[in-house]
Design a protein around this motif. Structure first.
Motif, short mmCIF file in Angstrom:
data_model
loop_
_atom_site.label_atom_id
_atom_site.label_comp_id
_atom_site.label_asym_id
_atom_site.label_seq_id
_atom_site.Cartn_x
_atom_site.Cartn_y
_atom_site.Cartn_z
N VAL A 269 32.32 34.74 39.88
CA VAL A 269 31.74 34.75 38.54
C VAL A 269 30.37 34.07 38.47
CG1 VAL A 269 33.96 34.94 37.34
CG2 VAL A 269 33.01 32.67 37.85
N PHE B 35 34.32 30.80 41.63
CA PHE B 35 35.37 31.81 41.58
C PHE B 35 36.30 31.51 40.42
CE2 PHE B 35 34.02 31.44 45.99
CZ PHE B 35 33.74 32.76 46.29
N ASP C 156 44.41 37.53 43.85
CA ASP C 156 43.42 38.20 43.01
C ASP C 156 42.55 37.15 42.32
OD1 ASP C 156 44.42 40.67 43.67
OD2 ASP C 156 45.50 40.97 41.78
N THR C 157 41.26 37.31 42.45
CA THR C 157 40.30 36.40 41.83
C THR C 157 39.01 37.17 41.65
OG1 THR C 157 39.39 34.15 41.96
CG2 THR C 157 39.45 35.41 44.00
N LYS C 158 37.96 36.49 41.17
CA LYS C 158 36.67 37.15 41.06
C LYS C 158 35.56 36.13 41.26
CE LYS C 158 37.29 37.23 36.08
NZ LYS C 158 37.35 38.04 34.88
N SER D 62 30.91 39.58 36.88
CA SER D 62 31.81 39.17 37.95
C SER D 62 31.98 40.29 38.97
CB SER D 62 33.18 38.78 37.40
OG SER D 62 33.82 39.91 36.81
N ILE D 63 32.52 39.92 40.12
CA ILE D 63 32.90 40.88 41.16
C ILE D 63 34.37 40.64 41.46
CG2 ILE D 63 32.57 41.66 43.53
CD1 ILE D 63 29.68 40.61 43.34
N ALA D 64 35.20 41.66 41.28
CA ALA D 64 36.64 41.53 41.55
C ALA D 64 36.87 41.36 43.05
CB ALA D 64 37.38 42.77 41.04
N LEU D 65 37.76 40.43 43.37
CA LEU D 65 38.17 40.19 44.77
C LEU D 65 39.68 40.37 44.85
CD1 LEU D 65 36.09 36.92 45.39
CD2 LEU D 65 35.43 39.27 45.93
N TYR E 67 26.68 45.06 45.78
CA TYR E 67 26.81 43.73 45.20
C TYR E 67 26.10 42.71 46.09
CZ TYR E 67 30.47 45.41 42.02
OH TYR E 67 31.17 46.06 41.05
#
Length: 160
Positions: A59, A127, A55-57, A88-91, A104
């Motif tokens: 940014v 990220f 889990d990352t995003k 941010s966009i959640a990954l 996005y």
């Protein structure tokens, strides 16, 4: 003998520290592309598929092609299409997140030169992991025709 013992202890301590350090989320960037521009155009979009192993995003982003590079979202607000910067966009781990026209994307604004089909533009993606550690990933992003829908060219997509 004394120095070898100190060296061995130092290496052992370093190994223990590294073993306990949290691993940073690696992110695969695939099928990245930037939409070509016409003369005098000052903005364009970058699109890609991102897959994180943890889990990352996403940014942030930057590119020497643009004065400002932002992570954006395009969405419908009733009957009106709205576009704007997002933090941010959640990954989520193991899931591919598509940055595409109408959703996005990365917005390059204040272009310093035209984005010409066939060129390759350097871009840095930033990220952030769940523990707030940041990592920059450098990519070379090909420029595709204005009419490109984002589908990979017949010879295959650009991979990083």
């Amino acid at each position: 003998m004394k120095n070898s013992f100190k060296t061995a202890l130092g290496l052992l301590a370093l190994g223990a520290t590294l073993a306990n350090a949290p691993a940073f989320a690696q992110v695969a960037v695939k099928d990245a592309w930037i939409r070509a521009t016409v003369p005098q155009q000052k903005a364009t979009g970058a699109f890609m598929n991102l897959t994180a192993s943890k889990d990352t995003k996403l940014v942030g982003a930057s590119s020497p092609l643009a004065e400002t590079t932002e992570v954006h979202e395009m969405r419908m607000d009733g009957d009106v299409m709205r576009m704007g910067k997002v933090d941010s966009i959640a990954l989520p781990a193991g899931k591919t997140v598509e940055l595409k026209s109408g959703g996005y994307h990365v917005m390059l604004m204040g272009l310093k030169a035209p984005a010409k089909e066939g060129d390759s533009v350097p871009m840095t993606l930033t990220f952030e992991s769940a523990d707030k550690r940041r990592e920059n990933v450098e990519v070379k992003v090909p420029v595709r025709a204005l009419t490109s829908s984002g589908a990979a060219p017949a010879q295959g997509g650009h991979k990083h």
